[in-house]
Design an enzyme around this catalytic site. Structure first.
Site, PDB file in Angstrom:
ATOM      1  N   CYS A 139      99.265 -16.612 121.634  1.00 15.80           N
ATOM      2  CA  CYS A 139      99.313 -18.024 122.004  1.00 15.80           C
ATOM      3  C   CYS A 139     100.375 -18.219 123.078  1.00 15.80           C
ATOM      4  O   CYS A 139     101.530 -17.801 122.896  1.00 15.80           O
ATOM      5  CB  CYS A 139      99.631 -18.877 120.770  1.00 15.80           C
TER       6      CYS A 139
ATOM      7  N   CYS B 239     102.179 -63.923 124.574  1.00 12.90           N
ATOM      8  CA  CYS B 239     103.402 -64.681 124.859  1.00 12.90           C
ATOM      9  C   CYS B 239     103.174 -66.179 124.947  1.00 12.90           C
ATOM     10  O   CYS B 239     104.138 -66.937 125.166  1.00 12.90           O
ATOM     11  CB  CYS B 239     104.048 -64.173 126.153  1.00 12.90           C
TER      12      CYS B 239
ATOM     13  N   CYS C  38      93.887 -66.035 140.746  1.00 12.86           N
ATOM     14  CA  CYS C  38      94.945 -65.466 141.588  1.00 12.86           C
ATOM     15  C   CYS C  38      96.028 -64.776 140.776  1.00 12.86           C
ATOM     16  O   CYS C  38      96.948 -64.195 141.356  1.00 12.86           O
ATOM     17  CB  CYS C  38      95.567 -66.545 142.472  1.00 12.86           C
TER      18      CYS C  38
ATOM     19  N   CYS D 290     106.119 -44.588 150.539  1.00 14.84           N
ATOM     20  CA  CYS D 290     105.082 -43.636 150.106  1.00 14.84           C
ATOM     21  C   CYS D 290     103.829 -44.412 149.714  1.00 14.84           C
ATOM     22  O   CYS D 290     103.885 -45.363 148.941  1.00 14.84           O
ATOM     23  CB  CYS D 290     105.587 -42.808 148.938  1.00 14.84           C
TER      24      CYS D 290
ATOM     25  N   CYS E 217      86.040 -30.194 152.814  1.00 11.45           N
ATOM     26  CA  CYS E 217      87.456 -30.577 152.796  1.00 11.45           C
ATOM     27  C   CYS E 217      88.284 -29.323 152.548  1.00 11.45           C
ATOM     28  O   CYS E 217      88.077 -28.608 151.554  1.00 11.45           O
ATOM     29  CB  CYS E 217      87.711 -31.625 151.712  1.00 11.45           C
TER      30      CYS E 217
END
Length: 1088
Positions: free
Chosen positions: A723, A844, A852, A909, A938
């Site tokens: 394992c 809540c 929206c 990023c 690709c």
């Protein structure tokens, strides 16, 4: 019998109803095949599609092989058209049934590649021409199912005909050989040059128009070529030669049954009246020139066409050869006499095949029914040579217009029910004599509109005297017909022909029917046979041949069995044995009794040879099984197998296998029986592995490994798997592995890993603990992965953990529901079924807008989301103070998978991971990030995404002035100065930062630039790009030449330059091609 047109209409109607009413596919195919096999030309058989034109236009090639290849392509296209039609007639039509796209590669390669394919689609209803395909008109809600079914049926029939033609299984290939001359030659390399014969057109055509018929020009031998025969001489001989059938020159070209009544000068065919009416009823052939043909012209034509006694005509290529030639000079086929020649009529020969007189199909000699029309073979009279043969007058031709034949000269044969049109005394079908008609009362008839043919005078014929031989044959025929009728009646009641014949023979002259005699008299007769056998003096008589193959002990036991049976009132027979012996004896009772006794003793002797010496039990078993040896053997074996059966069905558990038992063969036999090992060697291998010192193997693990392989070293490796998590050694059966990878872990580590993942982690973290595969960012991959993982976790997880796993799976599925909403206050998700904008969270109890997703304010009531945002920008001081930073926050990041909203900017990023569903995507275009790319060709490895050209990923590198120029060119306004009251100096846009492994949300804090509306340069670019995306502006028009070439390479656009093309023209064409072939991003946020 209905005509061919009536048969076609009946088959067409039945198949159309079955097609559009949702009938079974087998029934539809039976109707289509029946329609395809009807002996009708394509021009008459197909009323909706131009079948003949499609076949001619789509057949190319100079020989048979090339023509069949083109017909195969046409058959493939018809198969696609057939599927379009079946989709329209199906009650459950596809979703996009209204349109047919031309950019479909299958459509372009099949339907669009043939002539007439789009015309069939127009017949289906696709009559509206689009830029990229065809569609139904807008006012048509549903297709005309009846019309579509009729067209689809013809498409299916034509496809089946072409397939039969390609496989050379078409029953009537001459219809297509007329329109495709290259199909007439079986050899591939045969010359198929055609000679064009011109004929004058009818008066309906304009002057100067001609029709042509392409006929194959046969090759000539070297002697003929040296003889100087030219093409013009062949042309003249071809024009002067009448077209006739090689089998029946005076019969119709289509049906081949009736005489020619008209000759078409346009299509060069001789037709009977019915075929002429049907074939020339088609509009394209209505103007053909036809002339009537009389019987005298037919006889003269046939006499002219018949070759002289010194020559013979080849039936394959029609070449006239010398009488001394055995093989044809042209095709080298052997000489065959034509059907119906005088030589066959005068000389008897061995019949190897026969021709059906109804449909002229040539069948094998062993078949009784015709393969096409399924009519019985009608035997003709044996050939005789009388001194004065009877004269049969020729059959008069049918009238040119009207019904075929004069009613006064018609009569029906009482033997074969054939309708004869001539006043002859012999039936043309079965050659049997015409019965004398009974005197009928005079009946007035209206004057017939057709031309009557006068009956030929027949001399009175005296009935011949019947001799004894003829009388005997007639009685035999009557008896045979009567027996056949009795056998047919018996088969309907489940009685075999042997029983009918034997019962009729046993009944004698009794008037009782055989079936009734079998029910009333046969049981008594069988009881008498059984009694006679029981009292018969028993003398066992064995067949000498059988006795040679049996031992003396079997003979002695059989004799003892006879003596014991005799002492017990003889042999007891069953009724089945008595009946079988009665049938074999032909109904003789005494003979049947002796036969039954011999059969019984033979069977007893056979059972004795198998080891059953108790003859009394053998007799009893045969009696109970009706004389069947197999049944008696099963009855005799049942007591012997009773202990074994009790052991098998016992509830007591099997004792364990003791591998240390001294008898090793006993252990191997036990392993072989209990564990079903494949061979004795495998059992010895398993035992040796179990007896190894310090072997930590269990019996079940060793047996499973030995069953899979016989290699000792491989088995040891299988039994000692390590394992990778706990580094313990386990057998292969104690290891667990996922379907997405090749890693294996022990069952304990597998259970512990997924228990922690279910309790403490997200459901997308439930991957392999060794290689962290698979990449389940793809939703389709996610569903297939969890469907197999659920089966594995059901066996190893605890019940409460498994329930939690199913709960998370349910939440993952609820996220994809369009009615699922996330609370913007507490990030709680729920399903909202209401239609109001104000939504109150169940967790809540705060309210927010359902559209929206902004916190609810009282000013939002009665206003749309756009109107509310405009009011807030004009009246909310806090919103005005934030300036464009608030705009970027309101237009933040929305997860495309679960629709959770983040009030963050997109700068920095572009890779974003949703905290709710762990979905990884680009924040600029919402395309997914993945490691296993689904895009063809690709070459990028690792985590990546494919961005469109209007994504922030590419536009963030542009200068603000260039982005402003792009907006100005498209008339879009933008801000350069901060709004009044906005804080300046530092950028206040909220963004996600990476600080020490944490990702807190805080203000940007970068220095603002003048002319950037109070934002830093990075976020000002993001603001300008958001305006570009909101108005769907394409940035390609302001690409430089290098950027244009790079974009073409990125999106696989052909950027090759043409010869003599200048730079401006090249880049202009390249820009147009890029904008046409590569659209903008379909997932880019377009909100304003």
């Amino acid at each position: 019998m209905p005509s061919l047109s009536e048969q076609l209409q009946e088959v067409r109607s039945r198949a159309e109803v079955c097609l559009y009413s949702g009938g079974r596919a087998g029934e539809v195919r039976v109707g289509v095949v029946a329609m395809a096999k009807l002996p009708l030309p394509p021009g008459f058989k197909y009323r909706h599609i131009a079948a003949e034109t499609m076949v001619v236009d789509n057949s190319v090639g100079s020989n048979r092989k090339e023509t069949l290849a083109s017909l195969q392509r046409l058959s493939t296209a018809l198969n696609i058209l057939e599927k379009y039609g079946c989709n329209l007639t199906n009650p459950n039509r596809p979703k996009y049934w209204r349109t047919v796209k031309h950019n479909n590669p299958v459509f372009r390669a099949t339907v669009d590649a043939i002539q007439g394919g789009r015309a069939v689609l127009c017949l289906y209803g696709y009559s509206n021409q689009l830029a990229d395909g065809l569609s139904f008109p807008d006012d048509v809600t549903d297709p005309d199912v009846g019309c579509v079914a009729a067209v689809t049926l013809e498409v299916m029939s034509l496809r089946i005909e072409l397939e039969m033609l390609i496989k050379e299984a078409h029953p009537h290939p001459d219809f297509y050989e007329r329109i495709l001359p290259t199909l007439r030659h079986k050899d591939v390399g045969l010359n198929t040059d055609a000679v064009i014969c011109h004929f004058s057109s009818s008066s309906s055509h304009s002057g100067g128009q001609t029709k042509s018929l392409a006929l194959p020009l046969h090759r000539h031998s070297s002697r003929e070529r040296s003889g100087g025969k030219s093409l013009s001489s062949n042309h003249q001989s071809l024009k002067s030669t009448p077209i006739s059938s090689s089998k029946h020159p005076e019969n119709c070209t289509i049906c081949g049954i009736f005489r020619i009544s008209a000759h078409c000068l346009t299509c060069l065919q001789g037709l009977c009246s019915e075929c002429d009416r049907l074939y020339h009823s088609y509009p394209e052939r209505a103007d053909h020139r036809r002339t009537a043909v009389s019987s005298s012209s037919l006889s003269s034509t046939s006499s002219q066409n018949s070759p002289s006694s010194s020559t013979w005509r080849c039936l394959h290529c029609t070449k006239v050869n010398s009488i001394h030639d055995v093989l044809c000079e042209e095709c080298e086929q052997p000489r065959l006499e034509p059907i119906g020649s005088k030589a066959e009529e005068s000389q008897p020969a061995t019949i190897t095949e026969w021709q059906c007189k109804s449909c002229t199909m040539v069948n094998a000699a062993s078949s009784i029914l015709c393969k096409v029309c399924e009519r019985p073979r009608l035997a003709t009279r044996p050939p005789v040579t009388p001194s004065h043969p009877p004269i049969t007058p020729p059959r008069p031709p049918a009238p040119v217009l009207g019904m075929p034949g004069d009613p006064d000269s018609q009569w029906v044969c009482q033997f074969c029910t054939y309708l004869n049109y001539s006043p002859a005394t012999v039936c043309e079908m079965c050659d049997l004599a015409r019965p004398e008609p009974a005197p009928l009362p005079a009946k007035l008839r209206p004057p017939s509109p057709v031309r009557r043919v006068p009956a030929l005078p027949i001399k009175p014929k005296q009935p011949p005297t019947e001799d004894l031989d003829s009388c005997r044959q007639r009685r035999m025929k009557e008896e045979g017909l009567k027996l056949i009728q009795l056998i047919r009646d018996g088969e309907k009641k489940g009685v075999s022909p042997e029983e009918v014949y034997t019962s009729r023979r046993a009944a004698g002259d009794s008037s009782i029917l055989p079936c009734k005699w079998l029910k009333t008299e046969l049981p008594l007769l069988l009881d008498q046979i059984r009694t006679s056998v029981a009292t018969f003096p028993l003398q066992p008589v064995c067949d000498q041949n059988a006795a040679e193959h049996t031992s003396r002990s079997c003979e002695a036991s059989a004799q003892e069995a006879g003596k014991e049976a005799q002492s017990a009132n003889g042999v007891q027979l069953s009724r089945a044995e008595a009946k079988q012996a009665w049938l074999r004896a032909g109904g003789d009772k005494e003979r049947a009794a002796r036969q039954a006794l011999r059969d019984r003793l033979t069977k007893v002797q056979e059972l004795c040879a198998l080891g059953f010496s108790n003859a009394a039990r053998c007799h009893e078993g045969l009696r109970q099984s009706g004389g069947e040896v197999r049944g008696a053997l099963a009855l005799l074996q049942r007591p012997l197998l009773e202990p074994f059966h009790k052991h098998i069905w016992s509830d007591k558990p099997e004792p364990p296998v003791d591998i240390h038992h001294p008898d090793k063969q006993r252990i191997c036999r036990r392993l072989l029986a209990v564990y079903d090992l494949p061979s004795w060697g495998r059992c010895e291998l398993a035992l040796s592995l179990l007896l190894e010192h310090s072997a930590p193997y269990s019996l079940e693990d060793v047996v499973q490994a030995v069953r899979e392989s016989h290699d000792r070293e491989f088995i040891k490796r299988v039994l000692a798997k390590e394992c990778p998590i706990c580094l313990s050694v386990f057998p292969h059966s104690k290891m667990q592995s996922l379907t997405s990878c090749q890693c294996s872990v022990c069952c304990g580590c597998f259970q512990q890993h997924f228990t922690i993942a279910v309790r403490d982690k997200h459901i997308r973290d439930m991957v392999c603990p060794v290689c962290w595969e698979p990449d389940i960012n793809d939703p389709e991959h996610l569903n297939s992965y969890f469907s197999t993982l659920d089966i594995q976790l059901r066996e190893c997880l605890e019940p409460e953990v498994y329930e939690l796993f199913h709960k998370k799976l349910t939440e993952q599925a609820l996220i994809k529901d369009p009615k699922f909403l996330w609370c913007c206050h507490c990030s709680y998700g729920f399903i909202y079924d209401g239609d109001q904008l104000k939504v109150t969270c169940f967790q809540c109890r705060n309210s927010f807008c359902a559209q929206c997703k902004k916190p609810w304010e009282s000013q939002h009531a009665g206003l749309s989301c756009e109107q509310y945002q405009s009011w807030k920008r004009e009246n909310d001081p806090e919103y005005q103070r934030q300036g464009l930073a608030g705009y970027l926050r309101d237009n933040g990041i929305t997860c495309p998978n679960c629709r959770f909203q983040y009030a963050l900017s997109k700068g920095g990023c572009m890779h974003f991971c949703c905290s709710q569903c762990r979905y990884q995507f680009c924040s600029g275009c919402n395309n997914p990030f993945h490691t296993t790319c689904a895009v063809d060709e690709c070459s990028v490895s690792g985590l990546h995404a494919h961005h469109p050209r209007d994504c922030l990923f590419y536009l963030r590198d542009w200068e603000p002035a260039r982005l402003q120029a792009l907006l100005e060119n498209n008339g879009v306004a933008f801000n350069t100065e901060p709004p009044p009251g906005t804080q300046t100096g530092l950028c206040g846009v909220i963004e996600q930062k990476d600080e020490g492994g944490q990702q807190p949300d805080s203000a940007c804090g970068a220095q603002t630039q003048p002319g950037h509306a109070g934002l830093c340069e990075k976020h000002y670019r993001e603001y300008l790009v958001s305006l570009i995306n909101s108005h769907s502006i394409d940035p390609a028009p302001i690409y430089s030449s290098n950027e244009l070439l790079l974009a073409c390479k990125r999106y696989k656009v052909d950027d090759s330059r043409r010869d003599g093309e200048d730079g401006f023209t090249f880049f202009s064409r390249l820009l147009k091609k890029l904008m046409d072939e590569v659209p903008l991003g379909d997932k880019v946020p377009r909100k304003k």
